[in-house]
Write a protein that holds these residues in place. Sequence first.
Motif, PDB file in Angstrom:
ATOM      1  N   GLU A 169      29.905  59.189  13.418  1.00 43.61           N
ATOM      2  CA  GLU A 169      29.384  60.541  13.217  1.00 43.61           C
ATOM      3  C   GLU A 169      28.912  61.150  14.538  1.00 43.61           C
ATOM      4  OE1 GLU A 169      24.948  59.371  11.600  1.00 43.61           O
ATOM      5  OE2 GLU A 169      26.729  58.709  10.519  1.00 43.61           O
ATOM      6  N   ASP A 170      29.038  60.380  15.622  1.00 39.93           N
ATOM      7  CA  ASP A 170      28.687  60.846  16.967  1.00 39.93           C
ATOM      8  C   ASP A 170      29.694  60.237  17.939  1.00 39.93           C
ATOM      9  OD1 ASP A 170      27.378  61.931  19.176  1.00 39.93           O
ATOM     10  OD2 ASP A 170      25.912  60.294  19.277  1.00 39.93           O
ATOM     11  N   ALA A 171      30.965  60.642  17.807  1.00 36.47           N
ATOM     12  CA  ALA A 171      32.054  60.010  18.551  1.00 36.47           C
ATOM     13  C   ALA A 171      31.983  60.282  20.042  1.00 36.47           C
ATOM     14  CB  ALA A 171      33.401  60.481  17.994  1.00 36.47           C
ATOM     15  N   GLY A 172      31.545  61.487  20.414  1.00 36.46           N
ATOM     16  CA  GLY A 172      31.513  61.881  21.818  1.00 36.46           C
ATOM     17  C   GLY A 172      32.900  62.191  22.347  1.00 36.46           C
ATOM     18  N   THR A 173      32.958  63.060  23.342  1.00 29.49           N
ATOM     19  CA  THR A 173      34.215  63.389  24.015  1.00 29.49           C
ATOM     20  C   THR A 173      33.967  63.461  25.513  1.00 29.49           C
ATOM     21  OG1 THR A 173      35.027  64.682  22.130  1.00 29.49           O
ATOM     22  CG2 THR A 173      36.062  65.096  24.259  1.00 29.49           C
ATOM     23  N   MET A 174      34.838  62.805  26.272  1.00 27.65           N
ATOM     24  CA  MET A 174      34.753  62.851  27.734  1.00 27.65           C
ATOM     25  C   MET A 174      36.089  63.311  28.276  1.00 27.65           C
ATOM     26  SD  MET A 174      32.867  62.331  30.399  1.00 27.65           S
ATOM     27  CE  MET A 174      33.529  63.079  31.884  1.00 27.65           C
ATOM     28  N   ASN A 175      36.107  64.455  28.952  1.00 21.77           N
ATOM     29  CA  ASN A 175      37.328  64.976  29.547  1.00 21.77           C
ATOM     30  C   ASN A 175      37.535  64.408  30.943  1.00 21.77           C
ATOM     31  OD1 ASN A 175      37.838  66.666  27.331  1.00 21.77           O
ATOM     32  ND2 ASN A 175      38.644  68.245  28.676  1.00 21.77           N
ATOM     33  N   PHE A 176      38.753  63.945  31.171  1.00 22.17           N
ATOM     34  CA  PHE A 176      39.082  63.264  32.416  1.00 22.17           C
ATOM     35  C   PHE A 176      38.874  64.169  33.622  1.00 22.17           C
ATOM     36  CE2 PHE A 176      42.301  61.908  35.562  1.00 22.17           C
ATOM     37  CZ  PHE A 176      41.897  60.592  35.762  1.00 22.17           C
ATOM     38  N   GLY A 177      39.430  65.364  33.580  1.00 23.16           N
ATOM     39  CA  GLY A 177      39.348  66.258  34.730  1.00 23.16           C
ATOM     40  C   GLY A 177      37.928  66.676  35.042  1.00 23.16           C
ATOM     41  N   ASN A 178      37.172  67.051  33.997  1.00 23.58           N
ATOM     42  CA  ASN A 178      35.787  67.449  34.223  1.00 23.58           C
ATOM     43  C   ASN A 178      34.975  66.294  34.792  1.00 23.58           C
ATOM     44  OD1 ASN A 178      36.742  69.226  31.736  1.00 23.58           O
ATOM     45  ND2 ASN A 178      35.148  70.346  32.821  1.00 23.58           N
ATOM     46  N   GLY A 179      35.181  65.099  34.238  1.00 21.27           N
ATOM     47  CA  GLY A 179      34.403  63.955  34.678  1.00 21.27           C
ATOM     48  C   GLY A 179      34.659  63.571  36.117  1.00 21.27           C
ATOM     49  N   ILE A 180      35.917  63.651  36.546  1.00 20.22           N
ATOM     50  CA  ILE A 180      36.252  63.221  37.898  1.00 20.22           C
ATOM     51  C   ILE A 180      36.021  64.319  38.933  1.00 20.22           C
ATOM     52  CG2 ILE A 180      38.219  62.633  39.398  1.00 20.22           C
ATOM     53  CD1 ILE A 180      39.199  60.782  37.334  1.00 20.22           C
ATOM     54  N   PHE A 181      36.424  65.546  38.591  1.00 22.59           N
ATOM     55  CA  PHE A 181      36.446  66.591  39.617  1.00 22.59           C
ATOM     56  C   PHE A 181      35.259  67.546  39.575  1.00 22.59           C
ATOM     57  CE2 PHE A 181      41.003  65.548  39.073  1.00 22.59           C
ATOM     58  CZ  PHE A 181      41.225  65.054  40.345  1.00 22.59           C
ATOM     59  N   ALA A 182      34.571  67.658  38.451  1.00 19.19           N
ATOM     60  CA  ALA A 182      33.572  68.712  38.332  1.00 19.19           C
ATOM     61  C   ALA A 182      32.170  68.228  38.005  1.00 19.19           C
ATOM     62  CB  ALA A 182      34.012  69.723  37.264  1.00 19.19           C
ATOM     63  N   ASP A 183      31.989  66.945  37.789  1.00 18.07           N
ATOM     64  CA  ASP A 183      30.692  66.484  37.299  1.00 18.07           C
ATOM     65  C   ASP A 183      29.925  65.591  38.265  1.00 18.07           C
ATOM     66  OD1 ASP A 183      30.924  67.924  35.017  1.00 18.07           O
ATOM     67  OD2 ASP A 183      31.651  66.298  33.771  1.00 18.07           O
ATOM     68  N   GLY A 184      30.217  65.699  39.560  1.00 15.34           N
ATOM     69  CA  GLY A 184      29.289  65.114  40.515  1.00 15.34           C
ATOM     70  C   GLY A 184      29.704  63.839  41.208  1.00 15.34           C
ATOM     71  N   PHE A 185      30.886  63.255  40.921  1.00 16.26           N
ATOM     72  CA  PHE A 185      31.319  62.111  41.709  1.00 16.26           C
ATOM     73  C   PHE A 185      31.536  62.545  43.157  1.00 16.26           C
ATOM     74  CE2 PHE A 185      33.090  60.007  37.716  1.00 16.26           C
ATOM     75  CZ  PHE A 185      32.145  58.990  37.724  1.00 16.26           C
ATOM     76  N   PRO A 186      31.160  61.717  44.140  1.00 18.39           N
ATOM     77  CA  PRO A 186      31.377  62.098  45.542  1.00 18.39           C
ATOM     78  C   PRO A 186      32.854  62.353  45.815  1.00 18.39           C
ATOM     79  CG  PRO A 186      29.898  60.215  45.390  1.00 18.39           C
ATOM     80  CD  PRO A 186      30.458  60.428  44.006  1.00 18.39           C
ATOM     81  N   ALA A 187      33.166  63.515  46.370  1.00 16.09           N
ATOM     82  CA  ALA A 187      34.550  63.922  46.561  1.00 16.09           C
ATOM     83  C   ALA A 187      35.311  62.953  47.460  1.00 16.09           C
ATOM     84  CB  ALA A 187      34.602  65.333  47.137  1.00 16.09           C
ATOM     85  N   ASP A 188      34.639  62.427  48.514  1.00 18.84           N
ATOM     86  CA  ASP A 188      35.359  61.540  49.421  1.00 18.84           C
ATOM     87  C   ASP A 188      35.742  60.237  48.732  1.00 18.84           C
ATOM     88  OD1 ASP A 188      32.683  60.829  49.261  1.00 18.84           O
ATOM     89  OD2 ASP A 188      32.534  60.189  51.359  1.00 18.84           O
ATOM     90  N   LEU A 189      34.906  59.764  47.808  1.00 19.12           N
ATOM     91  CA  LEU A 189      35.235  58.540  47.071  1.00 19.12           C
ATOM     92  C   LEU A 189      36.361  58.787  46.071  1.00 19.12           C
ATOM     93  CD1 LEU A 189      31.724  56.964  46.376  1.00 19.12           C
ATOM     94  CD2 LEU A 189      33.292  56.549  48.273  1.00 19.12           C
ATOM     95  N   VAL A 190      36.324  59.947  45.403  1.00 19.71           N
ATOM     96  CA  VAL A 190      37.400  60.288  44.471  1.00 19.71           C
ATOM     97  C   VAL A 190      38.718  60.391  45.203  1.00 19.71           C
ATOM     98  CG1 VAL A 190      38.275  62.043  42.885  1.00 19.71           C
ATOM     99  CG2 VAL A 190      35.854  61.437  42.838  1.00 19.71           C
TER     100      VAL A 190
END
Length: 234
Positions: A169-190
């Motif tokens: 009842e609380d499956a959650g959704t994680m979008n690949f693009g948002n998670g990698i490119f827009a949500d705060g991972f250091p760009a140089d590491l990505v």
Amino acid sequence: MLSLKSISLGLLVAAFASNVAAIDVTRDPAKVAALKNAASQLDRLALLPDDSDWLFDFTEQKYYTFAPGGVINANAATFPAAVGNGQTMAILNLGPCSMLPMHYHPRASNFVVAVAGTTMTYMFEENGARVVTQTLTPGKMTIFPQASMHMMMNIGCENAQLVSALNSEDAGTMNFGNGIFADGFPADLVNAALGYQDLANNHTAAGIPAVGTGSVYGTKECLARCAARKRRNF
């Protein structure tokens, strides 16, 4: 005729460029908390005294659209009667050439049945596995196991609709693009993880839209094909 490889590449590019995923905001936090803390089922039933408490109208929800589409979830956040039942039911609307970009559900497996239209689905479960591709037409179903990455696109010029069942009842959704490119991972590491390609940068992040209905438009090839078909029909 485009090959499966070229279609898959087009979907990948579209997913990077325009990743969107619906977020369900809890509509009645106090009631949901009371239902979760109730000592018995009878106590829970007392918190849902009206017949209207047990009805969820998918067609009246704000994400019920085919332009480009929308994911409408009946779960603990949107439908308090779902609390304690370990289940989410969803309607997936996809307008012509629309898609659900690459995403996964961290807490649920996902059974998807086509009701209308023709939808291509892609699922990748883990390192070493292959990509599973299906074509869903009405009455056909596929499964996306828990936490598997998957995406789907309406490859036709008419609306497509699917019914989705998730065992949480609380499956959650994680979008690949948002998670990698827009949500705060250091760009140089990505960029290092992606073979030192300059994909993670301010320009890429700015091109990823804010969270919306869950659906975006898919490949340019499909959009052009359907636009040409519409012109021929007039």
